[in-house]
Scaffold this active site. Structure first.
Site, short mmCIF file in Angstrom:
data_model
loop_
_atom_site.label_atom_id
_atom_site.label_comp_id
_atom_site.label_asym_id
_atom_site.label_seq_id
_atom_site.Cartn_x
_atom_site.Cartn_y
_atom_site.Cartn_z
N ASP A 1 0.83 9.22 11.29
CA ASP A 1 -0.30 9.58 10.46
C ASP A 1 -0.18 9.06 9.03
O ASP A 1 0.86 9.25 8.38
CB ASP A 1 -0.38 11.12 10.43
CG ASP A 1 -1.60 11.65 9.71
OD1 ASP A 1 -2.70 11.56 10.27
OD2 ASP A 1 -1.46 12.14 8.57
N GLU B 1 -1.20 4.57 11.74
CA GLU B 1 -2.49 4.80 11.09
C GLU B 1 -2.32 4.32 9.65
O GLU B 1 -1.81 5.04 8.80
CB GLU B 1 -2.90 6.27 11.12
CG GLU B 1 -4.36 6.40 10.70
CD GLU B 1 -4.73 7.65 9.92
OE1 GLU B 1 -5.92 7.93 9.79
OE2 GLU B 1 -3.83 8.35 9.40
C1 GLC Z 1 -5.10 11.22 9.01
C2 GLC Z 1 -5.70 12.14 10.06
C3 GLC Z 1 -6.65 13.09 9.40
C4 GLC Z 1 -5.89 13.89 8.37
C5 GLC Z 1 -5.16 13.00 7.37
C6 GLC Z 1 -4.14 13.75 6.56
O1 GLC Z 1 -6.05 10.39 8.44
O2 GLC Z 1 -6.33 11.38 11.06
O3 GLC Z 1 -7.28 13.93 10.31
O4 GLC Z 1 -6.78 14.74 7.68
O5 GLC Z 1 -4.46 11.97 8.03
O6 GLC Z 1 -3.06 14.13 7.35
#
Ligand code: GLC
Length: 489
Positions: A190, A253
């Site tokens: 994440d 991500e």
């Molecule tokens: C990522 C997740 C999102 C979350 C953020 C902070 O973007 O997909 O849902 O709010 O990280 O952890």
């Protein structure tokens, strides 16, 4: 990395556990519920599941605020349920990816009080700099206990960990190892563009251009060169790789355009292609976004929707969801499908007051399994967000309809196995996107709102609307709005 890893062209199905299936009647989905519905995922033909967080959490950010990385939140079940889920998935040939949130913890994580040195603090009586939080407001808040100011890239309930601290690195590597030992096959990491920041915490300069990807709040007014994506990001990623081991799939991500992903791809296997997710539904823009991600040579993970952004009908238009499925499922490389995409689920109404202050409840309504059951079969209790009924929208209804969106997903995933070779764009009529896969297959879709000429092709293998053009028939000369095909050359 192996030369032919299992994930090379994998279909990964994203499960948002809170909204998938409730097994205990408390109105929220849980891990036992996921097991009950795994056959749906297997029948779809997916290769793996990615589970959004189910760890101990006060749920200020839907579980992305973790209060215990190796504990299952009681609302989702127990560690034994997690073990059973991993086993049940493997028994169906599905690999399991967990979501690891290494950038921040919940403010209720015991580390925040017991190990304050693991976080990032201002040395002033106030914010250290001008950084802005992703969901709006400044990125610094005052800790009432100590009176000191801490950094949070997201909600104030999510203090950022200090990845320059050895303790943080080893603790997080242990977390990955813990789950690998329980049998998981990889992780979605994440927000890792936020892991490493400028060591001197310098101000971000004002933005001189719009951000490369859409931003919420005032982040867009700054050039975020110091608050994220520091040049030594590789040091932190190497730690995550060491914890996961060489064989685990690591999906980053990384909220950056493809041309800035190279330092991440030295350690993670693939990174989401967010330019495509955000591209306007226009042939030229979609083609440019795909071309950008193809420069990563098979290391882009395709994704058209997830729990953070408007669902496909709301973003590309209800008339285009089939063409979007055709596109995503015929690109070379791994593709992520968000639960409900296979039903063309649209955004719901959310609820007041919201669970998510950033407005994302609408993208997280429960799965619709069967309209003859209360709450669409999601729960026997009172659902945490309403289960929205749409005519013909449930799994049961689409199972009965040979021309449903669900049938299209199943067919395309089945055919995808036969796709070989790289992607070459074919120049064709304006508003139409066309590409070859290897020497045998051609994909074409009309992104315009008028009928457009179709490129020449051989027999149809799957038309977006099977009722209008059956598999095996010659390719049509024209494509209506939202139509497309996958054909022999
Ligand atoms: C990522 C997740 C999102 C979350 C953020 C902070 O973007 O997909 O849902 O709010 O990280 O952890």
């Amino acid at each position: 990395m192996s030369l032919d890893p299992w994930w090379r062209d994998a279909v990964v199905y994203q499960i948002y556990p809170r909204s998938f299936q409730d097994a205990d009647g408390d109105g929220e989905g849980d891990l036992r519920g996921v097991v009950q519905r795994l056959d749906h995922v297997a029948r779809l033909g997916a290769d793996a599941i990615w589970l959004s967080p189910f760890y101990a959490s006060p749920m200020a950010d839907g579980g992305y605020d973790v209060a215990g990385y190796t504990e299952v939140d009681p609302r989702f079940g127990t560690l034994a349920d997690a073990d059973a889920l991993i086993e049940a998935a493997h028994a169906r040939g599905l690999r399991v990816l967990l979501d690891v949130v290494p950038c921040h913890t919940s403010i209720e994580h015991p580390w925040f009080t017991q190990h304050p040195e693991r976080y990032v603090w201002s040395d002033r009586d106030g914010p250290q700099n001008n950084w802005r939080a992703s969901f709006g407001g400044r990125a610094w808040s005052r800790d009432e206990r100590s009176g000191r100011w801490y950094l949070h890239s997201f909600y104030p309930e999510q203090p950022d960990l200090n990845w320059r601290e050895e303790d943080v690195r080893s603790a997080m590597a242990d977390v990955l190892e813990f789950w690998i030992d329980r049998g998981v096959d990889g992780f979605r990491l994440d927000a890792i563009d936020h892991l490493m920041k400028d060591p001197d915490l310098r101000d971000d300069p004002p933005a001189s251009a719009p951000p490369a990807l859409p931003e919420m709040g005032e982040c867009a007014t700054l050039d975020m060169r110091h608050s994220r994506n520091a040049p030594d990001i590789g040091e932190a990623l190497a730690v995550l790789r060491a914890g996961a081991g060489a064989d685990a799939l690591l999906v980053g991500e990384v909220y950056l355009p493809a041309d800035r992903l190279a330092p991440y791809l030295e350690h993670v296997d693939v990174a989401f292609a967010f330019e495509l997710l955000h591209a306007p539904w226009e042939a030229a823009a979609v083609r440019a976004a795909i071309a950008s991600a193809l420069s990563l040579q098979g290391r882009a993970a395709w994704v058209l929707s997830n729990h953070d952004f408007p669902r496909l009908p709301d973003r590309v238009g209800a008339a285009n969801v089939r063409a979007a499925a055709l596109l995503a499922l015929t690109l070379p490389g791994p593709v992520f499908v968000y639960q409900g995409d296979e039903l063309a689920m649209a955004d719901g109404p959310g609820r007041e007051p919201p669970h998510d202050r950033a407005g994302r409840d609408r993208h997280r309504h429960p799965m619709r399994w069967d309209d003859d059951a209360a709450h669409g079969g999601f729960t026997t209790g009172d659902p945490w967000l309403p289960a929205v009924q749409v005519a013909g929208g449930s799994v049961a209804a689409q199972e009965r309809d040979a021309d449903s969106v669900l049938a299209l997903y199943r067919d395309l995933i089945g055919l995808r196995g036969g796709l070989r070779g790289g992607l070459r764009f074919v120049d064709t009529a304006d508003g139409v996107l066309a590409y070859r896969r290897g020497d045998e297959h051609l994909v074409a879709l009309n992104l315009d709102d008028r009928p457009r000429p179709a490129p020449a092709a051989g027999a149809i293998m799957r038309f977006t609307h099977a009722g209008r053009c059956a598999s095996g028939s010659p390719a049509p000369l024209e494509l209506g709005p939202g139509e497309g095909f996958f054909a022999r050359i």
